[in-house]
Design a protein around this motif. Structure first.
Motif, PDB file in Angstrom:
ATOM      1  N   THR A  81      32.217  43.744  52.660  1.00 33.23           N
ATOM      2  CA  THR A  81      32.930  43.819  51.388  1.00 33.23           C
ATOM      3  C   THR A  81      34.408  44.054  51.656  1.00 33.23           C
ATOM      4  N   THR A  82      35.077  43.795  50.541  1.00 33.18           N
ATOM      5  CA  THR A  82      36.520  44.162  50.315  1.00 33.18           C
ATOM      6  C   THR A  82      36.716  45.112  49.208  1.00 33.18           C
ATOM      7  N   PRO A  83      37.968  45.510  49.078  1.00 36.49           N
ATOM      8  CA  PRO A  83      38.082  46.636  48.234  1.00 36.49           C
ATOM      9  C   PRO A  83      38.084  46.198  46.732  1.00 36.49           C
ATOM     10  N   TRP A  84      38.065  44.863  46.722  1.00 33.71           N
ATOM     11  CA  TRP A  84      38.098  44.341  45.149  1.00 33.71           C
ATOM     12  C   TRP A  84      36.635  43.540  44.833  1.00 33.71           C
ATOM     13  N   GLY A  85      35.813  44.048  45.818  1.00 30.32           N
ATOM     14  CA  GLY A  85      34.126  43.437  45.783  1.00 30.32           C
ATOM     15  C   GLY A  85      33.358  44.319  44.724  1.00 30.32           C
ATOM     16  N   LEU A  86      32.172  43.540  44.724  1.00 33.27           N
ATOM     17  CA  LEU A  86      30.937  44.346  44.130  1.00 33.27           C
ATOM     18  C   LEU A  86      29.864  44.320  45.045  1.00 33.27           C
ATOM     19  N   MET A  87      29.063  45.175  45.164  1.00 31.03           N
ATOM     20  CA  MET A  87      27.767  45.283  45.876  1.00 31.03           C
ATOM     21  C   MET A  87      26.982  45.599  44.892  1.00 31.03           C
ATOM     22  N   TYR A  88      25.481  45.083  45.102  1.00 32.09           N
ATOM     23  CA  TYR A  88      24.454  45.310  44.247  1.00 32.09           C
ATOM     24  C   TYR A  88      23.236  46.035  44.758  1.00 32.09           C
ATOM     25  N   SER A  89      22.671  46.893  44.124  1.00 31.69           N
ATOM     26  CA  SER A  89      21.574  47.661  44.573  1.00 31.69           C
ATOM     27  C   SER A  89      20.416  47.916  43.386  1.00 31.69           C
ATOM     28  N   HIS A  90      19.262  48.329  43.998  1.00 35.19           N
ATOM     29  CA  HIS A  90      18.453  48.749  42.936  1.00 35.19           C
ATOM     30  C   HIS A  90      18.922  50.327  42.288  1.00 35.19           C
ATOM     31  N   GLY A 137      35.498  33.892  41.729  1.00 35.65           N
ATOM     32  CA  GLY A 137      36.878  33.272  41.857  1.00 35.65           C
ATOM     33  C   GLY A 137      37.882  33.432  40.935  1.00 35.65           C
ATOM     34  N   VAL A 138      37.356  34.381  39.749  1.00 31.65           N
ATOM     35  CA  VAL A 138      38.411  34.719  38.757  1.00 31.65           C
ATOM     36  C   VAL A 138      39.280  35.959  39.174  1.00 31.65           C
ATOM     37  N   VAL A 139      40.506  35.724  39.491  1.00 33.90           N
ATOM     38  CA  VAL A 139      41.240  36.733  39.684  1.00 33.90           C
ATOM     39  C   VAL A 139      41.367  37.999  39.152  1.00 33.90           C
TER      40      VAL A 139
END
Length: 332
Positions: A81-90, A137-139
């Motif tokens: 990931t990067t600092p502007w990212g999202l990660m998904y979990s249960h 892709g949306v800034v």
């Protein structure tokens, strides 16, 4: 505590974390302690461990031993990931409920998005709906970058191959990375009777946390990268995070002790069998109900408060953090 009248000693069902290390692990540590070895992972034990993992997974791998599962998960996800990212979990995932924001911290600000799903497993439909609504892709929007699944899940249930593949296809189709929290991967592999390679990279897993502490080790986990691109930064991330041990051979020796002659699966099969035996005995009492199917070595059982109090008085240990004023539930 013991009851003097019959010398009865209550048993501990608190957690696999409370169990002692196996004799084989302790012997491996003693052997590793015979003389000096190069530091910071340049030792022969760590080199041998990487070869054993490559053989086990039938794939070239990069292996990064660490001391805790939180470190393994957080460092693995930071590589995805990067600092502007999202990660998904249960929603029940360890990374969401029990790691004090470590994945977000080590990724420099990536946001964790918890999702629902039955029996502790991520719902493909829920994940797809969330990704469909994301602003790729949306800034102005944080960017979806990684998904993590836990095998065996925090509810003690198992992802089948088709479930992993379906999630992997969705994740990879969106240009994202799939991580597996394998704190109890041994129990999952033993329970499914499926080759480790089939449960991981062949099914679409890019990187995983391989658990050993819950399966016989003293304190040892490993980040295993199947994608070489993800391994590039991990050596530096681990060092910067303070998780590169100078005497790394002691971590590697613990994990290797389990891989010799398939011990890790043998230990997990025994744990799974004991969980099944206990679940059957509890339900046979007629006063217990199970919250989730028992598919690995975790049991979440509902008992009447007087039964819980009686067991505790007899010296039985088990977690009761799941209790609520209207619930009598304990995870064993």
């Amino acid at each position: 505590m013991d009851r003097p009248q019959d010398n009865f000693a209550g048993a501990s069902f608190a957690s696999d974390n409370t169990a002692p290390a196996t004799p084989e692990v302790m012997e491996a540590l003693s052997t590793a302690n015979r003389g000096p070895q190069p530091a910071y992972g340049a030792d022969e034990i760590t080199a041998r461990l990487e070869r054993r993992f490559a053989e086990l997974f039938e794939h070239d791998v990069a292996v990064f031993p660490v001391a805790t599962g939180t470190a393994a998960n957080a460092l693995a996800l930071s590589a995805c990931t990067t600092p502007w990212g999202l990660m998904y979990s249960h929603r029940l995932a360890h990374v969401n409920e029990h790691e004090a924001g470590a994945p977000e911290f080590y990724s420099g600000g990536t946001r964790l998005v918890p999702l629902d799903g039955p029996n502790g497993k991520l719902s493909l439909d829920a994940l797809k709906s969330e990704l469909d609504a994301a602003g790729f892709g949306v800034v102005h929007e944080s960017q979806p970058q990684a998904v993590t699944i836990t095998q065996a899940s925090e509810a003690g249930t198992l992802y089948r191959l088709d479930e992993i593949r379906a999630i992997a296809d969705l994740v990879h189709g969106r240009g994202m990375t799939l991580h597996m929290d394998g704190a109890r991967f041994a129990n999952a592999a033993a329970g499914l009777g499926t080759a480790p390679a089939d449960l991981t990279w062949r099914a679409g897993i890019d990187i995983m946390s391989f658990g050993a502490t819950k399966n016989g080790a003293l304190a040892a986990e490993a980040v295993i990268a199947f994608d070489p691109a993800l391994a590039t930064s991990l050596a530096f991330r681990r060092k910067r995070a303070g998780h590169l041990l100078s005497k790394q051979r002691y971590l590697s020796a613990q994990i290797e002790a389990g891989l010799i002659d398939g011990r890790w699966l043998g230990w997990a099969r025994h744990a799974n069998a004991m969980a099944q035996h206990l679940a059957q005995g509890l339900t046979a009492l007629g006063v217990a109900t199970l919250d989730f199917p028992v598919e690995a070595n975790e049991i979440f059982v509902r008992l009447p408060e007087p039964v819980i109090a009686g067991l505790e008085a007899d010296g039985f240990a088990f977690p009761t953090a799941a209790r609520r004023p209207t619930s009598s539930s304990s995870g064993w």
